[in-house]
Structure formats: structure tokens, C-alpha cells
Design a protein around this motif. Sequence first.
Motif, mmCIF file in Angstrom:
data_model
loop_
_atom_site.group_PDB
_atom_site.id
_atom_site.type_symbol
_atom_site.label_atom_id
_atom_site.label_comp_id
_atom_site.label_asym_id
_atom_site.label_seq_id
_atom_site.Cartn_x
_atom_site.Cartn_y
_atom_site.Cartn_z
ATOM 1 N N ASP A 256 39.003 44.630 67.618
ATOM 2 C CA ASP A 256 38.188 43.422 67.765
ATOM 3 C C ASP A 256 37.418 43.069 66.491
ATOM 4 O O ASP A 256 36.551 42.203 66.508
ATOM 5 N N GLY A 257 37.734 43.756 65.376
ATOM 6 C CA GLY A 257 37.053 43.479 64.120
ATOM 7 C C GLY A 257 35.834 44.328 63.870
ATOM 8 O O GLY A 257 35.290 44.340 62.759
ATOM 9 N N ASN B 209 33.226 53.068 67.778
ATOM 10 C CA ASN B 209 33.759 52.877 69.132
ATOM 11 C C ASN B 209 34.392 54.128 69.729
ATOM 12 O O ASN B 209 34.868 54.083 70.868
ATOM 13 N N GLY B 210 34.416 55.218 68.991
ATOM 14 C CA GLY B 210 35.059 56.433 69.490
ATOM 15 C C GLY B 210 34.069 57.446 70.025
ATOM 16 O O GLY B 210 32.857 57.359 69.786
ATOM 17 N N ASN B 211 34.574 58.402 70.781
ATOM 18 C CA ASN B 211 33.788 59.537 71.282
ATOM 19 C C ASN B 211 32.541 59.082 72.045
ATOM 20 O O ASN B 211 31.467 59.680 71.925
ATOM 21 N N GLY B 212 32.692 58.016 72.805
ATOM 22 C CA GLY B 212 31.567 57.528 73.593
ATOM 23 C C GLY B 212 30.399 57.046 72.753
ATOM 24 O O GLY B 212 29.256 57.028 73.209
ATOM 25 N N ASN C 257 44.005 48.372 55.776
ATOM 26 C CA ASN C 257 42.900 48.544 56.710
ATOM 27 C C ASN C 257 43.392 48.601 58.149
ATOM 28 O O ASN C 257 43.406 47.605 58.870
ATOM 29 N N ASP C 258 43.805 49.790 58.563
ATOM 30 C CA ASP C 258 44.159 50.058 59.953
ATOM 31 C C ASP C 258 43.994 51.558 60.165
ATOM 32 O O ASP C 258 44.478 52.354 59.350
ATOM 33 N N ALA D 233 51.958 46.850 72.089
ATOM 34 C CA ALA D 233 51.760 45.507 71.555
ATOM 35 C C ALA D 233 50.342 44.994 71.768
ATOM 36 O O ALA D 233 49.834 44.211 70.961
ATOM 37 N N ASP D 234 49.698 45.411 72.859
ATOM 38 C CA ASP D 234 48.344 44.935 73.140
ATOM 39 C C ASP D 234 47.340 45.630 72.225
ATOM 40 O O ASP D 234 47.230 46.871 72.257
ATOM 41 N N PRO D 235 46.597 44.902 71.401
ATOM 42 C CA PRO D 235 45.703 45.523 70.413
ATOM 43 C C PRO D 235 44.642 46.438 71.023
ATOM 44 O O PRO D 235 44.356 47.505 70.486
ATOM 45 N N LYS D 236 44.057 46.029 72.146
ATOM 46 C CA LYS D 236 42.992 46.834 72.755
ATOM 47 C C LYS D 236 43.545 48.143 73.313
ATOM 48 O O LYS D 236 42.947 49.211 73.145
#
Length: 552
Positions: free
Chosen positions: A354-355, A361-364, A458-459, A494-497
Motif C-alpha cells: 500500500d506504499g 507492518n510485520g510482526n504485529g 524497491n520490493d 497476483a493480489d498485492p495485499k
Amino acid sequence: MKKIFALLLALVMALTLFACGTNNGSATPSASASDGSAAPATGAKQLVAQIGPDPETIDPALNTSIDGGSYILYAFDCLLNVDKDNKIVAGSAEKWEPSADGLKWTFHLRSGLKWSDGSALTAKDFVYSWKRVADPKTAAPYAQTVLGMVKGFDEASAGDVDKLAVTAPDDNTLVVELAHPCAYFDKLAAFQVLSPVNQATIEKNGDAWATKPETYICNGPFYIKEWVPSSYILYAKNPNYWNASAVKLDTMKMLLIEDPNAAYVAYQTGETMMIKSVPAAEIPALKDKPDFHLDPLEATYYICLNDTLPQFSDTRVRQALSLAIDRNYVAETLMQGTYSAATSFVGPGISDWDGSDFINNGNGGKPYIDNSDFQANLAKAKQLLTDAGYPDGKGFPAITYSINDQGYHKIVAQYIQQAWKELGLTVNVDVVEWASFLPQRRAGDYEVSRNGWVLDYNDPSNLLEILMTGNGNNDAKYSSTQYDELMNKAAAEADPKTRSGYLHQAEDVLMADMGTIPLAFQNEFSLQNDKITGSWHSPSGLWYFQFADIAG
């Protein structure tokens, strides 16, 4: 122990300052060529810089180092390029488009492209080059990373290269069919590994094609005119480059200096206008100088344990070795605040689906490595080592820690030596010449080694993929079925999320295993004379000098 290291750092700083003097920032290009290279003609523009020592290789398919990547960047032009804002722009392809389902990418090459020797360059050259990367005979470390999503890659990597779905319906069109969508495929098309290479010169000269100026046929802004190992690479403007009018320099001379102190002297005396290898001891005195640059990187400095060795097979041992390191001290004192303490493997600045920053966003939302209470971490490390059967380090074999002597590597290695001594372990430091260091580490011919990865694009997958079983850049030789499954699910999603979720789960597994030990998040420091204009440094660590100019 930490006071001793602070004093040692101060002593090194004082000795270096005494030996080298202070920098007044007034370096200019040398008018002479005492090393035997041809001096630039009167009125010609030559940029002299130092971005590394002798490269291991400048074969685009084989290179894995940042300095090698920059050298390749000056000589080759990919389908697409990266601009000063880190955006993808046209290169040898003037336009491109993915299909609606993301499974086909079509690249339209510019008309009249040529190699540096004047011969025609067509889409068929890209077909050959990409199949060469996939060919197991080439043993390209990045093959899986850059082509693993292309239809037919599995067959190609097993030896049937014609199965790779890369075709040239005509001289100016390249079509790539993917097995599954890859949203960042345009970034791969701009990556130096996928540069076009000249089939004729490779077939005639074999692996030696990339070792001599006369056989190093290229298609970029410059070609190599002279190359004296351990001394310099001299680039000259390529008149056959499609955008030659944008190239303002006549020549670029890259000094191949391994010793940072020697590089610093060369900068002070005006032999070079830029150096990447700044002695760590000089940084406090240089931080406020206008020619000192500290640039952000998308990069992690880490320690590889050779996971194939029995002494590192126990997760508790790997976790103990990690917890025994005071990362705040390493980053803030030894690295003088130019790096920051690592809390995970994937660092800041790397985008999630999501940018936002992947790291947040990891490990809670909590750090994988809590650096707030080192004494508690050390106590836990000692207990883990005891639980693994090595109380106070008894019975654990001596460790050899391999480094190359640049930047902070030596002072960090000396600290690790003392930090792991707190666990009762013996560590010997082995300093290896740069030209031998990379192949030795890649082959697994080491016990523990310093390592680092600057993202090529950047990925987060670009960093996480290197620890998959069999990956050509998996120097730690880490292997986890669960990790591989999650990474493969991410690659096919395919779904980014949803894809992002798999990547976060994979990092969960990696950090629980401590398959490799993150130490610090990197930045890049350098010295550059302000007479150099129009150049830039990318978050991938590459130095873009090909469109630079020299003022005055």
C-alpha cells in the motif's frame, strides 16, 4: 569492553588525521597521468572517481557487487533505465506495455541501436542475453531472481534454454511471457543483470570477453578504452550510443583503490574528484564539510553464519549469537551514527503493497529484535547457548569471522570478537582481499562472514528471495521448507495485499530461525567535489556519473 573500543576508534582517528592532514574540499582533476594512462586532451572533460577496488567481474550476468554494477551501468543500456528520482524511464526500449492480465510484456526498441563496435543491435540480442542468464552453464547468481517469473524458466534453468518465453518477432520488438504476474517487472528490465551482451564476442572469447577492453563490446554511454588491474578503468564516450548527445564527459577514469586511506589521500591531493571509500576514522571531522555526502540506502548490513556447518545448525545457537550483539553500540558508536541499529531483516524505505514501509507492518507492529535492553538480551543469549549444550561456550569450536578491509568491517569484527567472548566463544578474524572475498563467501568457503545487501529494486522480495534454498546469492546457505513455500506463494500471488502477507510470514520464519543475523541498516557516505554536476546516487547504491558534467 565498549570503552576500549571507543578509545581504539579515537586512536585510529588521531593516527589517520596525523598521517593524512585535513581536507579543504578543493580537489580538482589531475592534469597529469603519472600512472601511464593517456592524459585527457586539452579542453576534454574527464571525471576521475573511486567507487571500489578491482571488481570480481563486470560480466552483467555474473556480477553481484555494487561497484561492479556501477561499472556495468556506464557501459551498458538496458531495455529500461532509472532516473535521478528513482523512477523507471525509457532506455534501449522507447516504450513498453504489459498486457491487461500482466502475463505479457512487450518492449519496443528504438530504431538504429548499435553496439560500441558499430554493428547493429536488435531485439534478438536481448533474447540471447536473457537466455544466457537463465542457462545453468552461465551460473548467473541472479537468474532465479530476475527471470524466475518468466514462462519456461524452470526448463531453461535445467538446460533447455529455448523454453524461456522471450522472443523477438522483429528486430525492434521483444516479447516476454510470464508464468504469473510480476508488478515490478519493469524494474527488472532496468537491472544491470539483464543488460544486452554481444553474442559474437562471447562466443569468440568465452569468459574472457569481460576482462579486456578490446573484447568488452557494449551499448551504453561509454566503452572501456583502457583497463589496468589494481590501477584504473578508463571509459571513453561511446559515439554509437543512442543518446550520445546527452553525454557531456569525454572520459571517466575509475581508480581501483582498495585501501580507504589511500583513496582519501588521492582525494586530498586532487588525483580524484570523488571517493566512496572514506576512512571511518575521518568521518567525525568530515561530517560538516560540504563535500561529505551521506545518502540513504535500501540496505541491510548482516552477518552470515554458514548454516551448513553443524555448530550453527541449532536455532538456539544462532539466536544466542544474535542477542549477544549490542546493535545500538555498533550503529551509534562504532558506525558513528551513519548506520542505524537493525530490528529486522527488511529495513526502512522499502515499500509494502500500500506504499507504506514494509518494516512497520510485520510482526504485529513490533520489532523482531528489541534493542532497548541489551543486558537482558545478553542474559537470554547465555541461557540459549546453555540450552543448546554449550554452557559458557564450553565445547563450541573456535569461530573464524571473514571480512574484507573496508569501511567499518574491521572495527565491527573486532567488536564481535569481544561480544561473543562474553558467551565464552573464541573468534578469529580473517581479512580477505576483495577480489577473493565474494567468490569465497558465495561458495560457502567460510564459517562466519560479514555481509550486506543493497536492494536492486524497491520490493521486499529482492532481499527476502536471497535466502531461499538454492538462490545464487544465498551465502548463508540457509534452507527452510516453510520459508521457501511462503516465498513461492508470494511469487505466484497476483493480489498485492495477499502477496504482502506471504512475504511478512516468510520474514517471521526467517527471524525466528535467525537464518542470518541482521546488524544495521545502511547509508552510503562519500566525498565528492562540488565541481561534479548532474550526477546522482541511487538507493540501490549505484553511482550515476554517465550524464555528469564538470563545472568551471
